[in-house]
Design a protein around this motif. Structure first.
Motif, PDB file in Angstrom:
ATOM      1  N   LEU A 158       3.754  -5.594 -12.515  1.00 55.01           N
ATOM      2  CA  LEU A 158       4.178  -5.826 -11.137  1.00 55.01           C
ATOM      3  C   LEU A 158       5.538  -5.171 -10.944  1.00 55.01           C
ATOM      4  O   LEU A 158       6.548  -5.644 -11.463  1.00 55.01           O
ATOM      5  CB  LEU A 158       4.248  -7.323 -10.856  1.00 55.01           C
ATOM      6  N   ALA A 159       5.562  -4.061 -10.209  1.00 46.35           N
ATOM      7  CA  ALA A 159       6.804  -3.313  -9.962  1.00 46.35           C
ATOM      8  C   ALA A 159       7.125  -3.355  -8.476  1.00 46.35           C
ATOM      9  O   ALA A 159       7.207  -2.325  -7.806  1.00 46.35           O
ATOM     10  CB  ALA A 159       6.662  -1.880 -10.449  1.00 46.35           C
ATOM     11  N   LEU A 160       7.311  -4.561  -7.977  1.00 47.10           N
ATOM     12  CA  LEU A 160       7.593  -4.764  -6.559  1.00 47.10           C
ATOM     13  C   LEU A 160       9.070  -5.081  -6.362  1.00 47.10           C
ATOM     14  O   LEU A 160       9.745  -5.520  -7.299  1.00 47.10           O
ATOM     15  CB  LEU A 160       6.717  -5.901  -6.008  1.00 47.10           C
ATOM     16  N   PRO A 161       9.609  -4.865  -5.162  1.00 44.44           N
ATOM     17  CA  PRO A 161      11.031  -5.102  -4.908  1.00 44.44           C
ATOM     18  C   PRO A 161      11.433  -6.550  -5.179  1.00 44.44           C
ATOM     19  O   PRO A 161      10.630  -7.478  -5.048  1.00 44.44           O
ATOM     20  CB  PRO A 161      11.184  -4.773  -3.417  1.00 44.44           C
ATOM     21  N   SER A 162      12.691  -6.723  -5.556  1.00 45.93           N
ATOM     22  CA  SER A 162      13.231  -8.060  -5.829  1.00 45.93           C
ATOM     23  C   SER A 162      13.654  -8.727  -4.529  1.00 45.93           C
ATOM     24  O   SER A 162      14.842  -9.024  -4.312  1.00 45.93           O
ATOM     25  CB  SER A 162      14.412  -7.952  -6.793  1.00 45.93           C
ATOM     26  N   THR A 163      12.693  -8.969  -3.666  1.00 43.90           N
ATOM     27  CA  THR A 163      12.935  -9.594  -2.372  1.00 43.90           C
ATOM     28  C   THR A 163      12.031 -10.805  -2.236  1.00 43.90           C
ATOM     29  O   THR A 163      11.152 -11.041  -3.082  1.00 43.90           O
ATOM     30  CB  THR A 163      12.636  -8.611  -1.224  1.00 43.90           C
ATOM     31  N   ASP A 165       9.657 -11.247  -0.021  1.00 43.87           N
ATOM     32  CA  ASP A 165       8.289 -10.758   0.164  1.00 43.87           C
ATOM     33  C   ASP A 165       7.722 -10.208  -1.144  1.00 43.87           C
ATOM     34  O   ASP A 165       6.534 -10.369  -1.434  1.00 43.87           O
ATOM     35  CB  ASP A 165       8.252  -9.662   1.235  1.00 43.87           C
ATOM     36  N   GLY A 166       8.587  -9.561  -1.936  1.00 37.14           N
ATOM     37  CA  GLY A 166       8.143  -9.050  -3.230  1.00 37.14           C
ATOM     38  C   GLY A 166       7.738 -10.176  -4.156  1.00 37.14           C
ATOM     39  O   GLY A 166       6.712 -10.098  -4.847  1.00 37.14           O
ATOM     40  N   ASP A 167       8.517 -11.257  -4.161  1.00 37.05           N
ATOM     41  CA  ASP A 167       8.207 -12.412  -5.014  1.00 37.05           C
ATOM     42  C   ASP A 167       6.923 -13.107  -4.565  1.00 37.05           C
ATOM     43  O   ASP A 167       6.123 -13.556  -5.397  1.00 37.05           O
ATOM     44  CB  ASP A 167       9.369 -13.408  -4.995  1.00 37.05           C
ATOM     45  N   ILE A 168       6.726 -13.205  -3.253  1.00 41.99           N
ATOM     46  CA  ILE A 168       5.495 -13.809  -2.738  1.00 41.99           C
ATOM     47  C   ILE A 168       4.286 -12.984  -3.167  1.00 41.99           C
ATOM     48  O   ILE A 168       3.258 -13.526  -3.599  1.00 41.99           O
ATOM     49  CB  ILE A 168       5.540 -13.918  -1.198  1.00 41.99           C
ATOM     50  N   SER A 169       4.416 -11.675  -3.074  1.00 48.38           N
ATOM     51  CA  SER A 169       3.321 -10.776  -3.457  1.00 48.38           C
ATOM     52  C   SER A 169       3.049 -10.853  -4.956  1.00 48.38           C
ATOM     53  O   SER A 169       1.888 -10.866  -5.387  1.00 48.38           O
ATOM     54  CB  SER A 169       3.662  -9.331  -3.061  1.00 48.38           C
TER      55      SER A 169
END
Length: 218
Positions: A158-163, A165-169
């Motif tokens: 999981l390489a999603l932004p540390s935001t 919305d990123g945490d929810i995703s």
């Protein structure tokens, strides 16, 4: 009686809207629609093109038109491609057992430029964002689930932004696979909270891929 500041503003607005050519005006208007391009930059670009050989402008126009009309999206990872399957997905030298999940194509390119990841990608096309009305069905999450069912996947990064919305995703995707034997990992938190991946330097981003950690859904 206008103040000096108001007079200067009116003068600037008048200068912005005054062109000796409607063709130049139209070119500037269209260029201004690009992100980060203001009136002066648009005018400078238009005049630059005007001063180039005709084939330069024709080539640019053709490239943009073909990009919009002919570009495809990879049926596996949803990357921009010239064919149904992109170069990354069709590359037999890449590790097909590892999928790196990213928000968009810019993040994929940022990771690829580090040279530290040799697996394959899956582009969500955004993030789950309740406040903006974006749910899992609006993204390429079901396609990821189907892909994992059809292929022998050992790890999902999981390489999603540390935001938020990123945490929810991250949490939603984790729940999709937590009952399987697939390892779910997350890039190391060396990236500042709230930062976009494509603005992170290659060394830091590359290290975060190498030092990824097992994700427990937290």
């Amino acid at each position: 009686m206008f103040s000096l500041q108001a007079q200067n503003l009116f003068h600037k607005l008048s200068m912005v809207e005054t062109y000796s050519s409607t063709l130049l005006q139209r070119a500037v208007t269209e260029l201004k629609k690009l992100p980060g391009i203001g009136e002066k930059t648009a005018l400078r670009l238009a005049l630059h093109l005007l001063n180039q050989p005709e084939e330069v402008a024709v080539s640019l126009g053709d490239a943009v038109a073909r990009l919009r009309k002919e570009v495809k999206y990879c049926k596996q990872c949803h990357n921009i491609s010239d064919s149904d399957i992109c170069a990354f997905c069709s590359d037999s030298k890449r590790n097909a057992s590892i999928i790196c999940v990213v928000e968009d194509i810019r993040d994929m390119l940022a990771i690829e430029n580090t040279g530290q990841f040799t697996g394959k990608y899956h582009i969500l096309g955004g993030l789950i964002s309740p406040i903006n009305g974006i749910g899992p069905d609006n993204l390429n999450i079901s396609a990821l689930v189907d892909r994992v069912k059809q292929q022998q996947i050992e790890e999902i990064i999981l390489a999603l932004p540390s935001t938020v919305d990123g945490d929810i995703s991250n949490h939603y995707i984790y729940n999709c696979f937590k009952s399987t034997d697939i390892r779910i990992s997350i890039i190391a938190r060396g990236i500042p909270i709230g930062d976009e991946l494509d603005y992170t330097d290659e060394v830091t981003l590359g290290r975060s891929i190498i030092m990824r950690q097992k994700y427990e859904g937290g």
